[in-house]
Design an enzyme around this catalytic site. Sequence first.
Site, PDB file in Angstrom:
ATOM      1  N   HIS A 156     -13.078  -1.284  -7.669  1.00 60.85           N
ATOM      2  CA  HIS A 156     -14.275  -0.423  -7.711  1.00 60.85           C
ATOM      3  C   HIS A 156     -13.943   1.063  -7.515  1.00 60.85           C
ATOM      4  O   HIS A 156     -14.764   1.919  -7.793  1.00 60.85           O
ATOM      5  CB  HIS A 156     -15.352  -0.914  -6.722  1.00 60.85           C
ATOM      6  CG  HIS A 156     -15.125  -0.563  -5.295  1.00 60.85           C
ATOM      7  ND1 HIS A 156     -16.109  -0.681  -4.343  1.00 60.85           N
ATOM      8  CD2 HIS A 156     -14.039  -0.096  -4.642  1.00 60.85           C
ATOM      9  CE1 HIS A 156     -15.637  -0.293  -3.171  1.00 60.85           C
ATOM     10  NE2 HIS A 156     -14.391   0.061  -3.327  1.00 60.85           N
ATOM     11  N   GLY A 184       4.442   1.512  -2.024  1.00 67.50           N
ATOM     12  CA  GLY A 184       4.601   1.882  -3.425  1.00 67.50           C
ATOM     13  C   GLY A 184       3.288   2.347  -4.015  1.00 67.50           C
ATOM     14  O   GLY A 184       2.311   2.568  -3.294  1.00 67.50           O
ATOM     15  N   ASP A 185       3.318   2.487  -5.338  1.00 70.51           N
ATOM     16  CA  ASP A 185       2.184   3.016  -6.076  1.00 70.51           C
ATOM     17  C   ASP A 185       1.765   1.953  -7.095  1.00 70.51           C
ATOM     18  O   ASP A 185       2.552   1.607  -7.981  1.00 70.51           O
ATOM     19  CB  ASP A 185       2.644   4.300  -6.780  1.00 70.51           C
ATOM     20  CG  ASP A 185       1.564   4.918  -7.647  1.00 70.51           C
ATOM     21  OD1 ASP A 185       0.500   4.310  -7.812  1.00 70.51           O
ATOM     22  OD2 ASP A 185       1.809   6.026  -8.167  1.00 70.51           O
ATOM     23  N   ASP A 233       0.867  -1.185   0.000  1.00 68.34           N
ATOM     24  CA  ASP A 233       0.000   0.000   0.000  1.00 68.34           C
ATOM     25  C   ASP A 233       0.896   1.224   0.000  1.00 68.34           C
ATOM     26  O   ASP A 233       2.134   1.110  -0.044  1.00 68.34           O
ATOM     27  CB  ASP A 233      -0.958   0.012   1.212  1.00 68.34           C
ATOM     28  CG  ASP A 233      -2.284   0.757   0.934  1.00 68.34           C
ATOM     29  OD1 ASP A 233      -2.230   1.962   0.649  1.00 68.34           O
ATOM     30  OD2 ASP A 233      -3.342   0.123   1.009  1.00 68.34           O
TER      31      ASP A 233
HETATM   32  C1  LIG Z   1     -10.947   1.196  -0.500  1.00 65.04           C
HETATM   33  S1  LIG Z   1      -9.398   0.958   0.274  1.00 65.04           S
HETATM   34  C2  LIG Z   1      -9.314  -0.807   0.405  1.00 65.04           C
HETATM   35  C3  LIG Z   1      -8.409  -1.255   1.512  1.00 65.04           C
HETATM   36  C4  LIG Z   1      -8.415  -2.773   1.763  1.00 65.04           C
HETATM   37  N1  LIG Z   1      -7.987  -3.520   0.594  1.00 65.04           N
HETATM   38  C5  LIG Z   1      -9.777  -3.244   2.230  1.00 65.04           C
HETATM   39  O1  LIG Z   1     -10.404  -4.073   1.568  1.00 65.04           O
HETATM   40  O2  LIG Z   1     -10.237  -2.757   3.286  1.00 65.04           O
HETATM   41  C6  LIG Z   1      -8.296   1.318  -1.056  1.00 65.04           C
HETATM   42  C7  LIG Z   1      -6.829   1.151  -0.701  1.00 65.04           C
HETATM   43  O3  LIG Z   1      -6.032   1.445  -1.863  1.00 65.04           O
HETATM   44  C8  LIG Z   1      -4.890   2.148  -1.428  1.00 65.04           C
HETATM   45  N2  LIG Z   1      -4.348   2.905  -2.551  1.00 65.04           N
HETATM   46  C9  LIG Z   1      -4.917   3.977  -3.169  1.00 65.04           C
HETATM   47  N3  LIG Z   1      -4.112   4.416  -4.148  1.00 65.04           N
HETATM   48  C10 LIG Z   1      -3.019   3.605  -4.162  1.00 65.04           C
HETATM   49  C11 LIG Z   1      -1.849   3.549  -4.974  1.00 65.04           C
HETATM   50  N4  LIG Z   1      -1.669   4.416  -5.987  1.00 65.04           N
HETATM   51  N5  LIG Z   1      -0.939   2.586  -4.721  1.00 65.04           N
HETATM   52  C12 LIG Z   1      -1.131   1.691  -3.702  1.00 65.04           C
HETATM   53  N6  LIG Z   1      -2.234   1.692  -2.900  1.00 65.04           N
HETATM   54  C13 LIG Z   1      -3.161   2.647  -3.135  1.00 65.04           C
HETATM   55  C14 LIG Z   1      -5.425   3.030  -0.330  1.00 65.04           C
HETATM   56  O4  LIG Z   1      -4.385   3.520   0.486  1.00 65.04           O
HETATM   57  C15 LIG Z   1      -6.370   2.091   0.392  1.00 65.04           C
HETATM   58  O5  LIG Z   1      -5.734   1.377   1.417  1.00 65.04           O
END
Ligand SMILES: C[S@@+](CC[C@H](N)C(=O)[O-])C[C@H]1O[C@@H](n2cnc3c(N)ncnc32)[C@H](O)[C@@H]1O
Length: 340
Positions: free
Chosen positions: A250, A230-231, A207
């Site tokens: 989603h 990371g991203d 994350d």
């Molecule tokens: C809706 S949350 C879902 C979290 C977890 N998977 C859950 O089911 O509860 C979306 C996740 O995507 C992560 N996220 C958003 N943009 C991201 C990116 N560019 N790279 C990595 N993670 C990212 C957010 O930090 C967040 O933890």
Amino acid sequence: MSSSVGGVTPEASTVYLISEAHAYLKAAALRAVAQLGVADHLGDEPRPVEELAEATGTNAAFLHRALRLLSTNGIFRQEDDGRFSLTPLGQGLRTDSRYSARWGVVMSTMHTHWSSAFELGHSLRTGQPSFPALFGERYFDHVAGNAEAGAEFHGGMGSFSGAARRLALDEYDFPATGTVVDVGGGTGGFLRDILLENPGLRGVLFDQAHVLPGERPRDVAAERWSEISGDFFVEVPADGDLYVLSYITHDWSDDECVRILRNCRKAMAPGARIAVFDAVVEPGNEPDDAKLLDLVMMMLVTGKERTADEFGRIFDQAGLRLSRIVPADGPLSVVEAVAV
Ligand SMILES: C[S@@+](CC[C@H](N)C(=O)[O-])C[C@H]1O[C@@H](n2cnc3c(N)ncnc32)[C@H](O)[C@@H]1O
């Protein structure tokens, strides 16, 4: 005397529609009692509202009115002597309930969500989420740059998704050995559950740096847990045997999903699978949580809830093939893909 359409008079139609418009007050009352922790003061025995008000620092007459409303949809129950109890369906409001809904309710109704919902007409007119128009930045940038919003979102997310993921977890057969990468895994609650039930698996929590917890769960051995920041639009950790994306696709448009999925495709070990834990929108007019959550995506981000065909199309574009959909006894399904 009014004429009726399909047996419904104009008066009945109007009364029904006004009642539907007031449905937001059920969410408002639910938010208030979740914030105030009212359910934590209700055990096995019903209690008079005065005691609940004393325990929660609230006005007894007003609390009575909120609980009376929430007793109409099966969350609380008012006994004949006027005392209130928590129903079996309401138990999840307690902070100590397993997969407590308390902070998920608070997150789902937080100020930024509520205001974005108020401006849903903007989304319908422009085809864009209302959140950035209101708050001047994209939703996840806001969550990343604002400590209070971040705490409310990430704190609430585990509660929001925990029970639904648990139900889906029961249905999905994880590989017996190898590495599972939880892509956008948040604070790691899901990965922990997966590892505890699949003792042959190692886990990588991936994350953004500011989201990762920085410490492994106490009940998971050190050699089975790692965190990588990371991203996911740039790359995801390599050589995983299973890539889990829970409530990720989603959040993003088709093009953005294809970028994330292509990065998973590049990183996958031979024979690896992708398991998307997300709602699948079904045809028909039955009540469907996916269609509610879809509007949350519409107002906040560029994403949407998808039908099976829509999942198939984004997988195709990422060099993957939808191999099966495993439905669960809840709002989430597991949509599985393999490399083409
Ligand atoms: C809706 S949350 C879902 C979290 C977890 N998977 C859950 O089911 O509860 C979306 C996740 O995507 C992560 N996220 C958003 N943009 C991201 C990116 N560019 N790279 C990595 N993670 C990212 C957010 O930090 C967040 O933890």
